[in-house]
Each structure stands twice: as C-alpha cells, then as structure tokens.
Design an enzyme around this catalytic site. Structure first.
Site, PDB file in Angstrom:
ATOM      1  N   ASP A   1     -16.480 -12.453  -3.115  1.00 18.21           N
ATOM      2  CA  ASP A   1     -16.716 -13.795  -3.631  1.00 18.21           C
ATOM      3  C   ASP A   1     -15.638 -14.682  -3.005  1.00 18.21           C
ATOM      4  O   ASP A   1     -14.617 -14.200  -2.503  1.00 18.21           O
ATOM      5  CB  ASP A   1     -16.690 -13.846  -5.164  1.00 18.21           C
TER       6      ASP A   1
HETATM    7  C1  BGC Z   1     -19.207 -18.395  -6.466  1.00 18.05           C
HETATM    8  C2  BGC Z   1     -20.292 -17.702  -5.658  1.00 18.05           C
HETATM    9  C3  BGC Z   1     -20.696 -18.586  -4.513  1.00 18.05           C
HETATM   10  C4  BGC Z   1     -19.467 -18.862  -3.667  1.00 18.05           C
HETATM   11  C5  BGC Z   1     -19.742 -19.745  -2.465  1.00 18.05           C
HETATM   12  C6  BGC Z   1     -18.045 -18.821  -5.598  1.00 18.05           C
HETATM   13  O1  BGC Z   1     -17.149 -19.594  -6.307  1.00 18.05           O
HETATM   14  O2  BGC Z   1     -18.750 -17.543  -7.495  1.00 18.05           O
HETATM   15  O3  BGC Z   1     -21.393 -17.427  -6.483  1.00 18.05           O
HETATM   16  O4  BGC Z   1     -21.719 -17.993  -3.771  1.00 18.05           O
HETATM   17  O5  BGC Z   1     -18.489 -19.525  -4.460  1.00 18.05           O
HETATM   18  O6  BGC Z   1     -19.991 -21.049  -2.849  1.00 18.05           O
END
Ligand code: BGC
Length: 743
Positions: A227
C-alpha cells in the site's frame, strides 16, 4: 526480448522493486522493460498519468463512477461485479492503465470503519465470490488488478501503525477466505499488502502472510505491491515476499536495497525472485487502446447495475410510486446526490445524475422540492425543516433523501457512531407526522441506524452509494421501472453495541484486539440471539417468491448438495437470492457461529415462473481451521443445512450426517482422562489393557463427570504401583499418525 533477473545489474534490480512516482513501475527501455501504469479503482478510474500525486489534490481524468463496493456487495450478483469490471477494464485500456488498484475485499468488522463503502461485505464468502467475478472480468479485458488490502485492515484509525491482534483461526475463517478464493480462482496480477501490522509484524514484512500462506499454500504467482507508504524496511519487506514498494521514493530506496545485498542483510536470491515477479508484470503492459469509450453507454450501465444493488428494507405497499402520485421530494441529496466515498477511490465523474434530474422521465406531474437540510450545516435548520414539512403536508407521498455527507465518512478516519445527522432525523420525524405516506431513501457508505424514525415511515430504500447514475437508478426503483433485488451484505443492527467488535474498536496503544473472533456481523447477532433491525441477506421485492421442495443430499464424506424450488408467485418479474447456511454447532468442542452463509445464487423469474436451484456445498462449507492440525478439518458428525430468506429467517432446514476427515488425534499424558476414554483407537481397549479396578471405578459416567478433565499424567501417577508406565506408552504409540489405521 525476454529479460530475466540474471540479465540485470544489482542497480537495475534494486530500481525495479521500487516504484516511480505514485503510479509507475521502473522501466529499462534499452532492455524493453517498460513502466507498468497503475491507477486507483476500484469502482472507476482515478487516472492521473505522469505528474500525478496520490493524495487526490490534483484532478484525475474523467471516468465513469460505477457503484462502489458497498453497493456491488448488496447486489449478491457476480454478474453485476463482472459487468462493472468489464467496463472499467475498457476505460483502463483506453487510458493506457495496466493495473487497477482494487477490488478491496476486507471484511466489514465494524460498521464504523470509514472505508466500509469500499468493501463488499461482512461475510467472506460473499466478498470472495463477488471479488473473484470482478477480477476475472477486468483481467479478461487485458487489465491486471491489485486485490487489497492484504490483510486484517478493518479500520482507518491508526491504520499505518496499528497491530491487528487476531488469532489464526479467525484470520483463516473470516479475514483470509475472500483473498484466498480470488487468488485461487481468478489469479490476480497483483495483491496489495495493507499498512497495519498483524500480530505485531507489518503486513509488508510478514513472511508468513506474503510467502508461506499466500504463495506456499494458495499458489499465488503474481506480484505483491505495498500500500502507498507501507514499507518501512526494504530489506525486511523483500525478504518477506513483498515485491514492489509503492509509491516511488524519488530514488532514495534503490541504493539502500543494493547496499543491503552488498552487506548481506538482503539475500540477492530474494531480490531476484521479486525482480522476476515485477518483470512478469510486463505481460500486462499494453499501449492505450485509444478506443472511443461510449460514455453514455457506460453511464446507462452504471444506472442499470446501480438499480440492481439498492435494497428495499421496508415497504407497506407505498412503493412503487405511480407517474401520477402527487409527490413532495425532500432532502438535499435528491438534488446533490451522495454517490461515492472520499479518499483514494474518488472518481472525477463523466457526469452525475440526481433524482431530480431523472424525475421528468418518470412522472407526469410537476414535483415540489425542498432541501430540508443543508450539507454544511450553515443554514437555518428549523426554517429548512419547516419549509419541507409544509410541502409534505400538501402531497400524497413525501420522499425524503437522507444519508451521510462526504465529510461524515471517508478513507482516513472511522466514524464514532452509526446515527444519521440529528437534523435529518428531526426532519424525517416532522415530515412523517404530516405526510400521508413517507418514503425514506438513504445514501450512505457505512451502515446507518434507522432507529427513532423507522416506525413512522411507510417505506425505506437503502441505496448505500450507487455511483454517478445513482439518481436515475433510485428513480427507476422508486417508480417500479426496476424491481428491487438488492440484499443486505451487512447487518443493520438495532444498536451499534450489538456488534461485539464494538468493545474492541478501534483499539488502543497501537493494538486492536479482534476479541470477538469469528463473531463478526450476522455471525455475532445470530449466535448471541440478538435480533437485527434488518439482518444480513434481507431485501424486499415488488413481487413474492415461494420456496419449496428443499432437499439436501450428502455427496461424500465432507460434501453435500442443497436444492430448492423457487417460484415467483407475484405479479411481476423479479429476482430472489437463494441463501444456504450451515449450522455446525452440534459438533465436538469447537466453537462455531450459529450459522454461516455457505452458498447463494440470485435467480430472476417472470410472474408464475419456477426454477430449481441446486447449490453444491464443498468441504469448506463444513470445515473449520484446526490449529492443532494447521489445516481445514471436517469433523465427523451432524450438520444442519438451512435455507434462509436472510440470516435470521430460516424457512427450511435439514440435518445431515457426515463421516468427515476421520482424524485421529494423538494422545499424550497431557490428554485428559475423558479424551483417552473417548479416543476411537484407545478408548475401546483401554480398560482391558490398563487392568485396574481404580481406573474402572473412575471411568463410570457419574464419577467421570467430575474428574474427566484430569490430565492422564495424574491418573498414571496415582496408578504407578500397579500399572507400568510402558502400558501408557504403548497405548499412546498406537495413536501416532504413522501407526493409526482410521477406525
Ligand atoms: C490506499 C490504497 C490506494 C493507494 C493509492 C492508499 O492510501 O490505502 O487503497 O490504492 O493509496 O492511492
């Protein structure tokens, strides 16, 4: 050119396992390794291209916002997930996006989780089936996906540090199965690990999670990305099985990774494995298709699927409305629809359609509208309410659009209550007091309570968040163009505290203890005998269905098949969701929830039509995760297979007997007297072979009742003058796995 890790320098390899900016992987053009392009999802694209940032501060390309996961979950229909994913796949291809970051299949452990709108259900089977359908469909378009957030990421509070303290059986039975099914059935290109720790170890550094379970047991052959910002120690993450750090770190981490190899903190073989997996993502590289996306067709699709997701909770016959009903439409959300959640999944829509926009298609009359409340609380609350009440008193039906505003729920924080804003509750009560009939339409990502006004109104339609065509979809359902067929994918409790997770949410001092274990959602309420306001699986239709001829047939030692005839006994076409639950509580000493959803199917029938639905129940429908065996086990014994209209309303059931896995447990001197006496191999011969009057005496049922829990070592001790220790050893030896012949 087919490039392998062995063709690359250490520097090149170190760069490949770290992203470039928020949305690209590293490219080595001279070797034909092109950057792979990522974009948020999951219910529409948030594509920013080069120069984007991941905080949503800059605009993204316009895309169709389909119903978010909360709605897809309520469809209980894999074809809804498929149709949405196919369309998103086409939009991704047109923009040149290679991997869409979704679907999110974390379990809704508590209604308070700020990101519940992005997750499918409180139930792992429903989440897994819908998630797998989504992944298969989008990948069939040539676009990979990243199933997220692996794992046990069930809250936003402290999400980047918190340790989800969960026992293994609970992980295996509640929090893993959706990921497991998707990995095994749909072979996603990538998975995204979560921010949190699991039992103290960051998901990004968790070798058990990312390597032993995910790859070793489930056979995942794609890449794991982090993530955004979930990597804290690159060497530890790569060694654990994390392949790609996202987003890029402006070149800061690749030299650290190369150094870690040089100084021996990171085994180059581990780096090479990850490099191979990242190179494998080249298979998803495709130039933009530049296909012309028919935005009107996708908007129509968004409206069509959204209407299949809305859940009719209550209806005294007021719905559907007719084109000549004199209406008062009340509530700002009728004009300014709330249809998606906040955070990384926020889509810049191609258009949005409110209920008021859609009305002229569906009613012959001019419709009066009053906002009733405002979204930022800046207006005069009582004046807004009074105007709405005046309008309602002059109508045949008042339709109130209530729900949560964007600022009430989002990625990044959790809610602290499930109540609607007080001004809206006051409004509903005041309108219902004067209008002949009142319909409430709800728009919210997380579950809201309907207490305090539920009994005052004639009908409630729970739309959750329905995407950019929400207004049209709601109008289609309200006016009966579409017969509602959504079912709750999560419980609406009477009180938040009815969810046992509440006492351990969101945790403290960096830990959240999953103390309720398997008792999540309806598993909790049915086990604790706590009626929900609306149970998991509930949803009404404008037609009626009769269920008959329920049959259950055992098909093997650990499997069965359930069948039922469904007849549409009402006046119009509609869809029913057959729900099969299993009650395994009568077996052994393993704690099981009162019932668990084990199979479902949505069937559409015309008036008077019937069909027979046959649903196989494989071993997982009966198994539990046995921590002694480190495996799924089906115990011999009886199971009750139940046909539910929802998780609380069981309309037919049938007990079956399974022979199960015939597992013979090894006995030790720490096994209890009772375990020895009931052991299938030792029990029948024990009193003959340990020839002791004392033992025969204590083995009598009325004595055993009091002392059956004594470990055998205590008995052996007390018999040491008359029974040689070897006698016990010989009996125990017969229970060793390699010795045992199953009885
Ligand atoms: C989120 C993800 C997301 C990623 C990219 C993160 O903060 O938890 O679900 O895909 O950011 O935007």
């Amino acid at each position: 050119m087919n490039i392998a890790a062995s063709d690359l320098t250490l520097e090149q390899k170190s760069h490949l396992v770290s992203g470039v900016g928020p949305w690209y992987t590293f490219g080595i053009p001279e070797l034909d390794v092109e950057p792979v392009i990522l974009s948020d999802g999951p219910h529409g694209l948030r594509y920013q291209g080069e120069g984007g940032e991941n905080f949503g501060l800059t605009e993204s390309a316009k895309s169709t916002c389909f119903p978010p996961a909360v709605a897809i979950g309520s469809s209980w229909d894999p074809s809804v997930a498929e149709r949405v994913a196919t369309a998103i796949g086409q939009e991704a291809r047109a923009l040149g996006v290679n991997i869409v970051l979704g679907p999110g299949v974390n379990i809704k452990r508590s209604p308070l989780c700020g990101r519940n709108f992005e997750y499918l259900s409180e139930d792992p089977l429903l989440s897994g089936v819908l998630g797998a359908a989504y992944v298969e469909a989008i990948q069939a378009e040539g676009v990979g996906c990243s199933v997220k957030h692996f794992a046990a990421n069930n809250q936003e509070h402290d999400r980047m540090r918190v340790s989800s303290d969960v026992d293994e059986r609970t992980l295996r039975e509640i929090y893993f199965p959706a990921f497991e099914r998707i990995v095994k059935e749909a072979r996603p290109a990538t998975l995204m690990c979560s921010y949190n720790r699991i039992n103290g170890v960051f998901a990004s550094e968790n070798r058990w999670l990312l390597t032993d379970v995910l790859r070793g047991e489930w056979g995942f052959d794609g890449a794991v990305m982090s993530d955004w910002g979930a990597v804290h120690d690159n060497a530890a993450a790569l060694s654990a099985g994390l392949d790609l750090e996202m987003p890029g770190t402006d070149g800061r981490t690749p030299p650290l990774i190369a150094d870690a190899v040089r100084n021996g903190t990171l085994d180059e073989a581990d780096l090479d494995v990850s490099v191979e997996r990242i190179l494998g993502l080249q298979a998803w590289r495709a130039e933009p298709s530049h296909a012309e996306i028919d935005v009107d067709a996708h908007h129509r699709l968004a409206r069509e699927v959204a209407a299949e997701c809305a859940v009719l909770l209550k209806n005294d016959g007021t719905l559907p409305l007719s084109a000549t009903t004199k209406l008062a439409v009340i509530g700002e959300f009728a004009r300014t629809p709330r249809f998606q959640g906040g955070g990384s999944s926020h889509v810049a829509v191609t258009r949005s359609e409110s209920f008021l926009d859609a009305l002229p298609e569906l009613t012959d009359l001019d419709v009066a509208f009053a906002p009733g409340f405002d979204l930022d609380g800046s207006g005069d609350e009582s004046a807004l309410r009074d105007a709405a009440v005046e309008l309602a008193s002059d109508a045949e039906v008042a339709v109130i659009f209530a729900g949560l505003g964007e600022s009430d729920e989002s990625e990044g924080f959790d809610r602290t209550s499930i109540e609607l804003p007080r001004a809206q509750v006051d409004l509903i009560r005041a309108v219902a007091a004067v209008a002949p009939r009142t319909v409430v339409v709800l728009s919210n990502g997380g579950v809201v309570s309907v207490e305090g006004w539920h009994d005052d109104v004639a009908a409630i339609l729970e739309g959750f968040l329905l995407g950019q065509a929400s207004g049209g979809a709601i109008a289609d359902v309200v006016f009966g163009v579409v017969n509602p067929s959504g079912r709750l994918a999560e419980t609406i409790p009477r009180r938040l505290a009815d969810h046992p997770s509440t006492q351990n949410f969101p945790g403290e001092r960096g830990h959240v203890v999953y103390g309720e274990r398997l008792l999540v959602g309806y598993r909790a309420l049915t086990t604790l005998d706590t009626p929900a306001r609306y149970p998991f699986g509930h949803g009404l239709s404008y037609t009626t269905f009769e269920l008959s001829d329920f049959t259950v047939e055992v098909t093997g030692a650990d499997s069965a098949v359930a069948g039922v005839k469904v007849t549409n006994t009402g006046p119009r076409e509609g869809a029913h969701v057959v729900q099969i639950y299993v009650d395994a509580t009568s077996n052994g000493d393993i704690q099981r929830p009162a019932r668990e959803l084990r199979a479902f199917e949505k069937v559409t029938l015309g008036p008077g039509e019937s069909t027979v639905v046959s649903l196989p129940l494989d071993r997982r429908a009966f198994a539990f995760w046995d921590i002694d065996e480190s495996d799924w086990v089906v115990e011999a014994g009886s199971y009750i297979v139940q046909l539910g209209r929802d998780s609380e309303t069981i309309v037919a059931e049938q007990p079956i007997s399974l022979t199960g896995d015939g597992i013979v447990r090894e006995l030790t001197l720490w096994s209890t007297l009772e375990e020895w006496l009931t052991h299938p191999v030792v029990g029948p011969v024990m009193l003959d072979e340990i020839d002791s009057d004392r033992l025969r005496y204590v083995a009598q049922p009325h004595i055993l009742r009091g002392i059956g829990t004594l470990p055998m070592r205590k008995i052996a001790d007390s018999l040491r003058d008359t029974v040689a220790p070897e006698t016990f050893d010989a009996l125990m030896a017969r229970t060793r796995r390699d010795e045992v012949v199953a009885p």
